[in-house]
Enzyme design. Sequence first.
Site, PDB file in Angstrom:
ATOM      1  N   TYR A 167       8.892  13.600   0.828  1.00 33.66           N
ATOM      2  CA  TYR A 167       9.452  13.688  -0.656  1.00 33.66           C
ATOM      3  C   TYR A 167       9.917  14.980  -1.106  1.00 33.66           C
ATOM      4  O   TYR A 167      10.881  14.835  -1.936  1.00 33.66           O
ATOM      5  CB  TYR A 167       8.256  13.219  -1.560  1.00 33.66           C
ATOM      6  N   ASP A 188       0.589  11.437  -6.450  1.00 30.46           N
ATOM      7  CA  ASP A 188       0.573  10.954  -4.894  1.00 30.46           C
ATOM      8  C   ASP A 188       2.105  11.445  -4.560  1.00 30.46           C
ATOM      9  O   ASP A 188       3.068  11.168  -4.831  1.00 30.46           O
ATOM     10  CB  ASP A 188       0.619   9.224  -4.692  1.00 30.46           C
ATOM     11  N   LYS A 235       1.129  13.372   2.254  1.00 28.21           N
ATOM     12  CA  LYS A 235       1.186  12.612   3.504  1.00 28.21           C
ATOM     13  C   LYS A 235       1.870  13.533   4.577  1.00 28.21           C
ATOM     14  O   LYS A 235       3.168  14.394   4.217  1.00 28.21           O
ATOM     15  CB  LYS A 235       1.827  11.426   3.363  1.00 28.21           C
ATOM     16  N   HIS A 274       1.661   9.367   7.315  1.00 23.95           N
ATOM     17  CA  HIS A 274       2.679   8.662   6.525  1.00 23.95           C
ATOM     18  C   HIS A 274       3.231   7.404   6.964  1.00 23.95           C
ATOM     19  O   HIS A 274       3.544   6.442   6.446  1.00 23.95           O
ATOM     20  CB  HIS A 274       3.821   9.526   5.903  1.00 23.95           C
TER      21      HIS A 274
END
Length: 269
Positions: A52, A47, A77, A107
């Site tokens: 990120y 994930d 996301k 997200h």
Amino acid sequence: MASLTLQSTAKLPSGHTIPLLGLGVYRNNDAYPAVIAALKHGYRHIDTAEMYRNEAAVGKAVRDSGINREEIFVTTKIMGGTAAPTASIKASLERLDLGYVDLYLIHSPHGGKETRLKIWRALLEAKAQGKARDVGVSNFVRHLEEIREAGLETPAINQIELHPFCKQEPIVEYCNKHSILISAFCPLVRADFSDPVLQEISKKINKSPAQVLVRWSLQKGWIPLPKSSHPERIASNADVYDFQLSAEDFGALDNRPQKPISWNPIDEP
């Protein structure tokens, strides 16, 4: 529940399946070693997210793993509030370089109703084009009703903060009612294992607090995403299939005081 294994999956509305345990890579800029370690230890669900900033590392690890792409479930996301969702989707897919993603989520509900619906329509288009096999949301609470009222496809998954100290019962109930699978981020409460009940159960059954928390989430019927960058902890977090929490221990964890550790999206306009 005792018959669960690391290979256990849940069925998505599309007919595809999602592994019940995944590796989270939040705050792990170089996620490559963690993903390689996870895949080596039997994980088949990773994930990540645009936010990120490690999609490229995740994609490279999946490609370098030697495991057939079809056997690895990859979630990413798109950032909430994105003004140009189609371009963002294209950029993420290029960074991952995996051909498609198994699950694409919004997200957060940032940006207001019209922006949320615009992004959701872009994800549905990506699904129709084969760029995403399934689509869903993250951190959506009452915002789920907007999608239903617009007559659009129901999200396959809602990924929210879930652990014994943040059960979010109203939104869990909503998701269950509308057949939306539930994925749990922060299942390890960011390694704050100080709760006395958690400590007591951990010592009693000779399992680490992290293992107890992952097992609790699995017994809830959720899809937990424990995060770690340490290979030994990644392996340990998945070593949760040789025990089951008793009704007493499960209930004790189920009744802990509620204290979310992430942000609360319920008031997002």
